[in-house]
Design an enzyme around this catalytic site. Structure first.
Site, mmCIF file in Angstrom:
data_model
loop_
_atom_site.group_PDB
_atom_site.id
_atom_site.type_symbol
_atom_site.label_atom_id
_atom_site.label_comp_id
_atom_site.label_asym_id
_atom_site.label_seq_id
_atom_site.Cartn_x
_atom_site.Cartn_y
_atom_site.Cartn_z
ATOM 1 N N ASP A 147 -9.149 9.022 -3.118
ATOM 2 C CA ASP A 147 -8.150 8.593 -2.143
ATOM 3 C C ASP A 147 -8.758 8.508 -0.748
ATOM 4 O O ASP A 147 -8.930 9.518 -0.062
ATOM 5 C CB ASP A 147 -6.965 9.573 -2.149
ATOM 6 N N HIS A 203 -4.833 7.681 2.132
ATOM 7 C CA HIS A 203 -3.933 8.657 2.755
ATOM 8 C C HIS A 203 -4.735 9.670 3.570
ATOM 9 O O HIS A 203 -5.962 9.598 3.638
ATOM 10 C CB HIS A 203 -3.095 9.350 1.675
ATOM 11 N N SER A 232 3.777 4.907 1.574
ATOM 12 C CA SER A 232 3.320 6.294 1.507
ATOM 13 C C SER A 232 2.588 6.731 2.773
ATOM 14 O O SER A 232 2.407 7.929 3.007
ATOM 15 C CB SER A 232 2.423 6.509 0.286
#
Length: 349
Positions: free
Chosen positions: A327, A330, A108
């Site tokens: 998160d 990312h 990702s």
């Protein structure tokens, strides 16, 4: 004489990773400048695009749409110490790749960078037609105007994970079944690390197959290095790097446990770049070791250290999981990853 030979050996080993990058820098008329050494400076001309006009940003990266109010994280530009990083020119980038295919291969984090690039290109020419489709594990984004294609192939480990008839999932450290598709590309950008850290229920294999040995598990840096060596052997034996340009993305740092953040060990609430960072990324050293041992030209997109300062650039509570799934891995779009693509553009020459 012996000491001279040792020095020459060190210089040649370093050439495999960094010397090739310096050659590319010379094409930009910035001599031997290391684009990866510098600092972040506030710039009112940033960000490079407005995320609200990029209709295909994944929800997990669209921090403003997810409610992030502070915006200083959008305003920082990477400034190399001894030269200037060329500003992104989307038209020139598209012309450079006219009739060609660029593929990101990885997890990702690769998706993050692929989305950043497609947004940068779309924002520069929002009226240009684009075609977006997905075939199996590969997403394809095409601009017919330039006959350019930007692909994203989800493959977190590069090597294979196969399911046996009894349901057992086997990580095959010496198998690269996806490589045939990669060979068709003109530019490849590889990435792999974060999924190697997953354990217990999140671990996607039950056994490891290593040539003729089968075992349950091993230290993750050991498995990572073995997989990278399988990939490196494939590049050295199968890829014509005079036709296919290959990059390996450095390790994207997360800030899940960062002692450089005062008063916190996570990225939540951080709104400015860190003033300093500490610690060594052992996985980055493993990657560099493998690249230095290769015969073919592979370019290290060395984003690790410069991204380490940007704990403010993660989605934090403004990702897909909100407060339930913070998160710090990312990156928000627009944001830090756009700089990775500026560096990629510069290295493409």
């Amino acid at each position: 004489m012996f000491s001279v030979l040792i020095l020459l050996s060190i210089l040649l080993s370093n050439y495999n990773v960094y010397g090739k990058l310096i050659n590319d820098f010379n094409q930009l008329d910035i001599n031997s400048c290391d684009l990866f050494k510098g600092n972040w400076v506030y710039d009112d001309d940033y960000p490079l695009y407005n995320s609200s006009i990029c209709p295909f940003i994944e929800k997990q990266f669209d921090c403003l749409k997810n409610g992030r109010v502070d915006k200083d994280y959008l305003k920082y530009r990477w400034q190399p110490k001894e030269c200037n990083l060329p500003r992104f020119d989307a038209t020139e980038f598209q012309k450079k790749l006219k009739g060609k295919q660029m593929m990101f291969v990885g997890d990702s984090i690769s998706l993050n960078q692929w989305q950043s690039l497609t947004c940068m290109l779309h924002a520069a020419d929002p009226q240009a037609k684009y075609i977006s489709k997905r075939i199996g594990g590969t997403s394809i984004f095409t601009f017919p105007k330039y006959n350019t294609s930007y692909l994203m192939h989800r493959n977190a480990f590069l090597v294979d994970i196969k399911t046996e008839n009894n349901g057992a999932r086997v990580l095959e450290l010496d198998s690269l079944s996806s490589a045939a598709q990669w060979k068709e590309m003109d530019v490849l950008i590889f990435d792999s690390w974060h999924w190697w850290l997953h354990t217990r229920r999140k671990q996607p294999w039950d056994f490891v197959q290593d040539v003729n040995s089968t075992y349950k598990d091993a230290p993750r840096l050991t498995l990572y290095e073995k997989a990278l060596n399988t990939w490196a052997k494939w590049v050295d034996s199968e890829v014509d790097t005079t036709k296919t340009k290959i990059f390996f993305q450095g390790i994207s740092p997360d800030h899940d446990n960062n002692p450089g953040i005062s008063g916190s060990n996570r990225c939540q609430g951080v709104t400015q770049p860190l003033k300093s960072t500490i610690g060594v990324h052992e996985e980055e050293l493993v990657l560099e070791k493998v690249l230095k041992g290769m015969n073919k030209s592979v370019y290290l997109l060395n984003i690790t250290n410069l991204s380490q300062y940007r704990a403010d650039g993660h989605p934090s509570v403004f990702g897909h999981g909100g407060h339930r799934d913070l998160d710090c891995t990312h990156w928000c779009l627009a944001g830090v990853v756009d700089t990775w693509n500026l560096l990629l553009s510069a290295l493409l020459g």
